[in-house]
Each structure stands twice: as structure tokens, then as C-alpha cells.
Write a protein that holds these residues in place. Structure first.
Motif, PDB file in Angstrom:
ATOM      1  N   SER A 199       0.819  -1.215   0.000  1.00  0.00           N
ATOM      2  CA  SER A 199       0.000   0.000   0.000  1.00  0.00           C
ATOM      3  C   SER A 199       0.856   1.270   0.000  1.00  0.00           C
ATOM      4  N   ASP A 200       2.176   1.113   0.077  1.00  0.00           N
ATOM      5  CA  ASP A 200       3.088   2.262   0.058  1.00  0.00           C
ATOM      6  C   ASP A 200       3.119   2.863  -1.344  1.00  0.00           C
ATOM      7  N   ALA A 201       2.801   4.140  -1.456  1.00  0.00           N
ATOM      8  CA  ALA A 201       2.734   4.803  -2.765  1.00  0.00           C
ATOM      9  C   ALA A 201       4.086   4.846  -3.464  1.00  0.00           C
ATOM     10  N   ARG A 202       5.177   4.714  -2.701  1.00  0.00           N
ATOM     11  CA  ARG A 202       6.516   4.803  -3.286  1.00  0.00           C
ATOM     12  C   ARG A 202       6.945   3.519  -3.979  1.00  0.00           C
ATOM     13  N   LEU A 203       6.290   2.392  -3.659  1.00  0.00           N
ATOM     14  CA  LEU A 203       6.761   1.088  -4.139  1.00  0.00           C
ATOM     15  C   LEU A 203       6.743   0.989  -5.656  1.00  0.00           C
ATOM     16  N   GLY A 204       5.689   1.468  -6.303  1.00  0.00           N
ATOM     17  CA  GLY A 204       5.602   1.379  -7.759  1.00  0.00           C
ATOM     18  C   GLY A 204       6.739   2.104  -8.455  1.00  0.00           C
ATOM     19  N   THR A 205       7.029   3.316  -7.980  1.00  0.00           N
ATOM     20  CA  THR A 205       8.128   4.096  -8.570  1.00  0.00           C
ATOM     21  C   THR A 205       9.468   3.403  -8.346  1.00  0.00           C
ATOM     22  N   VAL A 206       9.649   2.873  -7.152  1.00  0.00           N
ATOM     23  CA  VAL A 206      10.902   2.186  -6.821  1.00  0.00           C
ATOM     24  C   VAL A 206      11.100   0.961  -7.712  1.00  0.00           C
ATOM     25  N   MET A 207      10.078   0.143  -7.881  1.00  0.00           N
ATOM     26  CA  MET A 207      10.216  -1.072  -8.687  1.00  0.00           C
ATOM     27  C   MET A 207      10.413  -0.740 -10.172  1.00  0.00           C
ATOM     28  N   THR A 208       9.762   0.329 -10.638  1.00  0.00           N
ATOM     29  CA  THR A 208       9.964   0.742 -12.038  1.00  0.00           C
ATOM     30  C   THR A 208      11.404   1.170 -12.278  1.00  0.00           C
ATOM     31  N   TRP A 209      11.946   1.992 -11.375  1.00  0.00           N
ATOM     32  CA  TRP A 209      13.339   2.425 -11.505  1.00  0.00           C
ATOM     33  C   TRP A 209      14.292   1.247 -11.363  1.00  0.00           C
ATOM     34  N   THR A 210      13.952   0.282 -10.503  1.00  0.00           N
ATOM     35  CA  THR A 210      14.794  -0.906 -10.346  1.00  0.00           C
ATOM     36  C   THR A 210      14.872  -1.681 -11.652  1.00  0.00           C
ATOM     37  N   LEU A 211      13.739  -1.827 -12.332  1.00  0.00           N
ATOM     38  CA  LEU A 211      13.720  -2.527 -13.614  1.00  0.00           C
ATOM     39  C   LEU A 211      14.553  -1.777 -14.656  1.00  0.00           C
ATOM     40  N   ILE A 212      14.350  -0.466 -14.755  1.00  0.00           N
ATOM     41  CA  ILE A 212      15.118   0.341 -15.721  1.00  0.00           C
ATOM     42  C   ILE A 212      16.609   0.275 -15.401  1.00  0.00           C
ATOM     43  N   TRP A 213      16.944   0.442 -14.131  1.00  0.00           N
ATOM     44  CA  TRP A 213      18.333   0.393 -13.665  1.00  0.00           C
ATOM     45  C   TRP A 213      18.983  -0.930 -14.053  1.00  0.00           C
ATOM     46  N   THR A 214      18.323  -2.047 -13.779  1.00  0.00           N
ATOM     47  CA  THR A 214      18.890  -3.367 -14.046  1.00  0.00           C
ATOM     48  C   THR A 214      19.100  -3.589 -15.538  1.00  0.00           C
ATOM     49  N   VAL A 215      18.093  -3.269 -16.332  1.00  0.00           N
ATOM     50  CA  VAL A 215      18.182  -3.496 -17.783  1.00  0.00           C
ATOM     51  C   VAL A 215      19.284  -2.639 -18.403  1.00  0.00           C
ATOM     52  N   LEU A 216      19.336  -1.355 -18.045  1.00  0.00           N
ATOM     53  CA  LEU A 216      20.324  -0.466 -18.660  1.00  0.00           C
ATOM     54  C   LEU A 216      21.745  -0.796 -18.220  1.00  0.00           C
ATOM     55  N   VAL A 217      21.943  -1.004 -16.925  1.00  0.00           N
ATOM     56  CA  VAL A 217      23.302  -1.289 -16.437  1.00  0.00           C
ATOM     57  C   VAL A 217      23.811  -2.606 -17.010  1.00  0.00           C
ATOM     58  N   VAL A 218      22.987  -3.648 -16.961  1.00  0.00           N
ATOM     59  CA  VAL A 218      23.419  -4.950 -17.482  1.00  0.00           C
ATOM     60  C   VAL A 218      23.612  -4.882 -18.995  1.00  0.00           C
ATOM     61  N   GLY A 219      22.703  -4.201 -19.692  1.00  0.00           N
ATOM     62  CA  GLY A 219      22.826  -4.095 -21.139  1.00  0.00           C
ATOM     63  C   GLY A 219      24.101  -3.381 -21.562  1.00  0.00           C
ATOM     64  N   PHE A 220      24.349  -2.202 -20.997  1.00  0.00           N
ATOM     65  CA  PHE A 220      25.564  -1.459 -21.336  1.00  0.00           C
ATOM     66  C   PHE A 220      26.816  -2.243 -20.942  1.00  0.00           C
ATOM     67  N   THR A 221      26.776  -2.881 -19.790  1.00  0.00           N
ATOM     68  CA  THR A 221      27.941  -3.638 -19.323  1.00  0.00           C
ATOM     69  C   THR A 221      28.283  -4.771 -20.274  1.00  0.00           C
TER      70      THR A 221
END
Length: 316
Positions: A86-108
Motif C-alpha cells: 500500500s506504500d505509494a513509493r513502491l511502484g516508482t521504486v520497482m519501475t526504476w529498479t527494472l530500468i536500472w537493471t536493464v540499462l546497467v546490465v545491457g551497457f555492461t
């Protein structure tokens, strides 16, 4: 008299030796029935101690209401999970986590593949450039992150000073003060510290490719691109998959880069799920444990799906 005494003693010793042989054989058979257990037993015990037990404790903690001071208010069932979702911040956090993981791993992976291909060639100074690549790996990640944070500092940062001197900016920028500026730098630093391991893993894979395969391809008239895509990449697949899976897990669970540079701020705008978990633990340990369980489940599902899609156990 002494001869009569010696004879029974010899007979007794012979009987004892005969009786001892089946016992020793029985001991060897018992050990054989255990198979490899005596050898893998310590590894299993270590896994139970450092993996299974902490996971069990984590799940148990997530069902309790525990304050940031460690006061346990007792069993709370799924209450901590309900609070987390129910925490309003969770959706934003998980979205950024997905973007972070895909971009960092992809570029690496892309940059490491190019570096591995470069280091697999003969050129002057190759040994020294290989050594230089180890530096980000040898240094502590948190130390590297803090170093970049000071380099990007608005007042004392060398980046602002250099860009002002070159006339590229008209005023000092707060590069880590807001999410829009901070996120690209976080991705850059994460890729920077991930390159050494990934590059050396791919380089090791490249060096296992037999030279005769390339000779045969040249004889058959294959071009450089055909050789690369039809020979090099397929033979590099096992090393590539290992590097990719380990990077997925490491980047998803990464903590030092973000904490060392922005501490997940401002607010929680640059927090991934791992950093968010730590922030939650300062006020509610039970909710933080619930976030840990969610992270653990996401990693397991992510890796299983990847292995399923990549068909990692099939021969090329």
C-alpha cells in the motif's frame, strides 16, 4: 611349559586377525554406502548456514511487527506485506529498479564484449591495459562511489570546475541533487565497476575458442562478420550466459553505488528495491524484511525465466 603357552597365544592372535578383517571391510562398505556425502557434506552445511537459515529468518521476521529500534510487537501475519504494497513509493521504486537493471546490465555486456574482443588481440601495451582494467574491480565499490560523488559535488567537484573553465556550463550544477541528473551518473558508475569482471569472463571464453576453427572459416571464404556471428558468438555463449546471469543478480541487488552517491534521494527518487529495503528498515524492520522477501522472489523468478528463455543447458 613356555612352548605350550606360546602356542595358544599364536592361535588366539590368528583368530583375532580373522575377526578384524570383516570389521574393517564392513567399515569400508559403510563409508562407500555414504557415497560423496562426506565430501559435499561441509558444502551443504555451509549453504544451510549462510543461505537457508538467513532466508528462513527473513521470512519469519516479515511476519512480525518490529520497530526501527528492534522492539518486537509480536506476530503480525501479512500485515507488513499489506503495508508494503500500500506504500505509494513502491511502484516508482520497482519501475526504476527494472530500468536500472536493464540499462546497467545491457551497457555492461555490450561494452565488455567489445573490450574482451580488443584484449584478445595482440597489440603493444596489452598487458598494461589489462592491469588497468582491474583497478575498478580491486577498489571497494563504496569507495569508488563516494569518490564519484565528490567529483560531482556542486561546490568542490572537479567536474563542475573543469566544465566552467571550458565554458561548457555557465553555473555549477548539482549533479546528484535531483533524480534527472543523478540517474545517468548512477548508471555510468555501476557500469564502470561492473566492466572488469564481465570483460575477463568473456575474455576467458574467447581464449578457449580453438584457432583451427578460424583457420577453417577462412579457408571456406567466410568474412570477418560471418566468422564473428556464426563462430565466435555461438562458442562464447556459455561464458556470455554466466556473465549475464551474475550481472543480473548483482545489479538488481546493488546497494553501494546508489547509497554511496545519493543514499536513494532526493526522497526515494533514486532508490532501487534494495536501497528502499534499507530505508524501510530504519523505521520498520518487519516491512523491510517483507521487501527483502519480495526482492528474493523477484531474483529467483527473473533468473529462472532467463534460464528458460536462454536454454542455457542446451549445446550450441
Amino acid at each position: 611349559m613356555s612352548q605350550k603357552t606360546a602356542a595358544p597365544d599364536a592361535a588366539t592372535s590368528a583368530k583375532a586377525a580373522k575377526a578384524a578383517k570383516p570389521t574393517a571391510a564392513g567399515g569400508r562398505n559403510s563409508l562407500a554406502r555414504l557415497g560423496p556425502l562426506p565430501w559435499i557434506g561441509p558444502c551443504i552445511a555451509l549453504i544451510l548456514l549462510v543461505v537457508v537459515w538467513p532466508v528462513a529468518e527473513m521470512v519469519l521476521t516479515s511476519t512480525h511487527k518490529i520497530s526501527g529500534l528492534g522492539i518486537d510487537f509480536g506476530f503480525n501475519g501479512l500485515g507488513r506485506y499489506q503495508k508494503l504494497f500500500s506504500d505509494a513509493r513502491l511502484g516508482t521504486v520497482m519501475t526504476w529498479t527494472l530500468i536500472w537493471t536493464v540499462l546497467v546490465v545491457g551497457f555492461t555486456m555490450v561494452i565488455s564484449l567489445g573490450l574482451a574482443q580488443l584484449y584478445n588481440q595482440q597489440f603493444p601495451g596489452r598487458k598494461y591495459t589489462r592491469w588497468a582494467l582491474i583497478i575498478p574491480w580491486a577498489a571497494s565499490v563504496i569507495v569508488t562511489s563516494i569518490g564519484f560523488r565528490w567529483m560531482l559535488d556542486e561546490v568542490a567537484g572537479v567536474l563542475n570546475r573543469m566544465m566552467l573553465d571550458l565554458g561548457l556550463i555557465h553555473g555549477a550544477e548539482n549533479w546528484t541533487g535531483d533524480a534527472a541528473h543523478a540517474k545517468p551518473w548512477l548508471i555510468f558508475v555501476a557500469v564502470f565497476v561492473s566492466l572488469p569482471f564481465t570483460t575477463y569472463t568473456l575474455l576467458a571464453g574467447l581464449q578457449t575458442v580453438p584457432g583451427e576453427v578460424y583457420e577453417a572459416a577462412r579457408v571456406d571464404g567466410a568474412s570477418s562478420w560471418q566468422t564473428y556471428f556464426r563462430i565466435t558468438l555461438p562458442l562464447l555463449r556459455p561464458s556470455f550466459l554466466v556473465a549475464l546471469v551474475i550481472n543480473l543478480i548483482n545489479v538488481f541487488n546493488s546497494f553501494p553505488v546508489i547509497w554511496g552517491m545519493t543514499q536513494g534521494g532526493p526522497n526515494t527518487d533514486t532508490s532501487t528495491s534494495t536501497v528502499f529495503m534499507f530505508i524501510l528498515g530504519q523505521t520498520d524492520v518487519g516491512e523491510s524484511a517483507a521487501m527483502s522477501v519480495v526482492n528474493f522472489a523477484v531474483v529467483i523468478v527473473m533468473v529462472l525465466l532467463f534460464l528458460k528463455v536462454s536454454r542455457w543447458n542446451e549445446e550450441s
